[in-house]
Design a protein around this motif. Structure first.
Motif, PDB file in Angstrom:
ATOM      1  N   ASP A 117       0.803  -1.121   0.154  1.00  0.00           N
ATOM      2  CA  ASP A 117      -0.052  -0.080  -0.029  1.00  0.00           C
ATOM      3  C   ASP A 117       0.875   1.208  -0.079  1.00  0.00           C
ATOM      4  N   MET A 118       2.037   1.220   0.833  1.00  0.00           N
ATOM      5  CA  MET A 118       2.717   2.165   0.566  1.00  0.00           C
ATOM      6  C   MET A 118       3.489   2.676  -0.801  1.00  0.00           C
ATOM      7  N   ALA A 119       3.898   1.523  -1.310  1.00  0.00           N
ATOM      8  CA  ALA A 119       4.435   1.752  -2.650  1.00  0.00           C
ATOM      9  C   ALA A 119       3.632   2.130  -3.334  1.00  0.00           C
ATOM     10  N   ALA A 120       2.102   1.816  -3.506  1.00  0.00           N
ATOM     11  CA  ALA A 120       1.235   2.277  -4.447  1.00  0.00           C
ATOM     12  C   ALA A 120       0.952   3.733  -4.085  1.00  0.00           C
ATOM     13  N   ALA A 121       1.239   4.126  -2.905  1.00  0.00           N
ATOM     14  CA  ALA A 121       0.763   5.744  -2.706  1.00  0.00           C
ATOM     15  C   ALA A 121       1.697   6.761  -3.089  1.00  0.00           C
ATOM     16  N   PHE A 122       2.920   6.217  -3.896  1.00  0.00           N
ATOM     17  CA  PHE A 122       3.810   7.279  -4.386  1.00  0.00           C
ATOM     18  C   PHE A 122       3.286   7.720  -5.529  1.00  0.00           C
ATOM     19  N   TYR A 177       4.934   9.536  -8.174  1.00  0.00           N
ATOM     20  CA  TYR A 177       5.838   9.645  -9.073  1.00  0.00           C
ATOM     21  C   TYR A 177       7.140   8.889  -8.693  1.00  0.00           C
ATOM     22  N   LYS A 178       8.017   8.335  -9.443  1.00  0.00           N
ATOM     23  CA  LYS A 178       9.146   7.573  -8.963  1.00  0.00           C
ATOM     24  C   LYS A 178      10.131   8.572  -8.517  1.00  0.00           C
ATOM     25  N   MET A 179      10.845   7.996  -7.571  1.00  0.00           N
ATOM     26  CA  MET A 179      11.900   8.531  -6.817  1.00  0.00           C
ATOM     27  C   MET A 179      13.146   8.290  -7.277  1.00  0.00           C
ATOM     28  N   ASP A 180      14.312   9.025  -7.156  1.00  0.00           N
ATOM     29  CA  ASP A 180      15.561   8.908  -7.580  1.00  0.00           C
ATOM     30  C   ASP A 180      16.180   7.638  -6.278  1.00  0.00           C
ATOM     31  N   TYR A 181      15.892   7.971  -5.139  1.00  0.00           N
ATOM     32  CA  TYR A 181      16.509   7.004  -4.222  1.00  0.00           C
ATOM     33  C   TYR A 181      15.538   7.475  -3.007  1.00  0.00           C
ATOM     34  N   MET A 182      15.482   6.456  -2.058  1.00  0.00           N
ATOM     35  CA  MET A 182      14.823   6.394  -0.695  1.00  0.00           C
ATOM     36  C   MET A 182      15.860   6.011   0.239  1.00  0.00           C
ATOM     37  N   ILE A 183      15.540   6.572   1.640  1.00  0.00           N
ATOM     38  CA  ILE A 183      16.530   6.236   2.669  1.00  0.00           C
ATOM     39  C   ILE A 183      15.760   5.878   3.776  1.00  0.00           C
ATOM     40  N   PHE A 184      15.736   4.868   4.263  1.00  0.00           N
ATOM     41  CA  PHE A 184      14.837   4.149   5.187  1.00  0.00           C
ATOM     42  C   PHE A 184      15.571   4.119   6.669  1.00  0.00           C
ATOM     43  N   VAL A 215       9.194   1.958  -7.634  1.00  0.00           N
ATOM     44  CA  VAL A 215       8.868   3.425  -7.029  1.00  0.00           C
ATOM     45  C   VAL A 215      10.180   4.169  -6.992  1.00  0.00           C
ATOM     46  N   THR A 216      11.288   3.423  -6.964  1.00  0.00           N
ATOM     47  CA  THR A 216      12.522   4.246  -6.746  1.00  0.00           C
ATOM     48  C   THR A 216      13.758   3.533  -7.424  1.00  0.00           C
ATOM     49  N   ASP A 217      14.650   4.404  -7.910  1.00  0.00           N
ATOM     50  CA  ASP A 217      15.871   3.785  -8.524  1.00  0.00           C
ATOM     51  C   ASP A 217      16.782   2.992  -7.626  1.00  0.00           C
TER      52      ASP A 217
END
Length: 205
Positions: free
Chosen positions: A5-10, A12-19, A36-38
């Motif tokens: 659900d979180m992935a579907a909520a974005f 647009y595509k992100m260059d990167y994500m830091i968790f 979702v992200t590169d």
């Protein structure tokens, strides 16, 4: 919130994500975010309450040539590896999401071809863990992805193919030798995985 659900909520595509969060470095989560992200920065273990080094983070994110995510990850590892006691505890990896589909296809072949080897691991569970021993009776959910595959009894050709796909997907990986004075990290592939246990936790299987 479920990961899918979180992935579907974005929008647009992100260059990167830091968790900066516990246990986000599993192949299941990475695969959900592949479109979702590169790139993703994740941890296979719990993250200590102190979290990432926010004092130096921006020096790696805002550089003239663009984000230095590999340098960011190495700095995070060095930051915790220089500490002592339970604070000398960290895992981190940088994942190239564009390489996850070929890795998934390799894993699909392995887990269908070497099912008997995987089933053996379900009973022995002689695999690198990422959960603390206090949760051994209730939450045996996160094991090293590479170690699971390595111990399934692959042929040399299949092991070479898997390693090639894994190395394409994991750009950087770092782990301290011990986590919170609780368990040793002797194998760190840069991704974790749920090890199916057929006789319990069917909702996870």
């Amino acid at each position: 919130m479920n990961i899918n659900d979180m992935a579907a909520a974005f929008p647009y595509k992100m260059d990167y994500m830091i968790f900066d969060a516990c246990f986000m470095g599993c192949i299941e989560t990475a695969y959900e975010f592949r479109n979702v992200t590169d790139k993703m920065v994740v941890s296979q273990t719990e993250s200590l309450a102190e979290g990432m080094d926010y004092e130096t983070m921006t020096s790696y994110i805002f550089t003239p040539s663009g984000p230095d995510l590999e340098g960011f990850c190495k700095n995070h590892y060095d930051f915790y590896n220089s500490k002592s006691g339970i604070y000398k505890s960290a895992t981190i990896s940088l994942i190239d999401c564009s390489s996850l589909e070929p890795l998934a296809q390799s894993a699909k072949h392995i887990f269908s071809t070497y099912r008997s080897g995987l089933n053996t691991l379900q009973t022995t569970r002689n695999v690198q863990q990422y959960f603390r021993n206090r949760y051994r009776s209730t939450q045996q959910w996160f094991y090293d992805f590479g170690d699971i595959v390595y111990k399934c009894g692959l042929s040399e050709a299949d092991l070479d193919e898997f390693n090639r796909r894994l190395n394409d997907a994991v750009i950087y990986k770092g782990a301290t030798e011990v986590f919170m004075n609780d368990f040793r990290i002797t194998c760190h592939s840069g991704l974790s995985m749920y090890l199916p246990i057929t006789y319990r936790r069917d909702y996870l299987n």
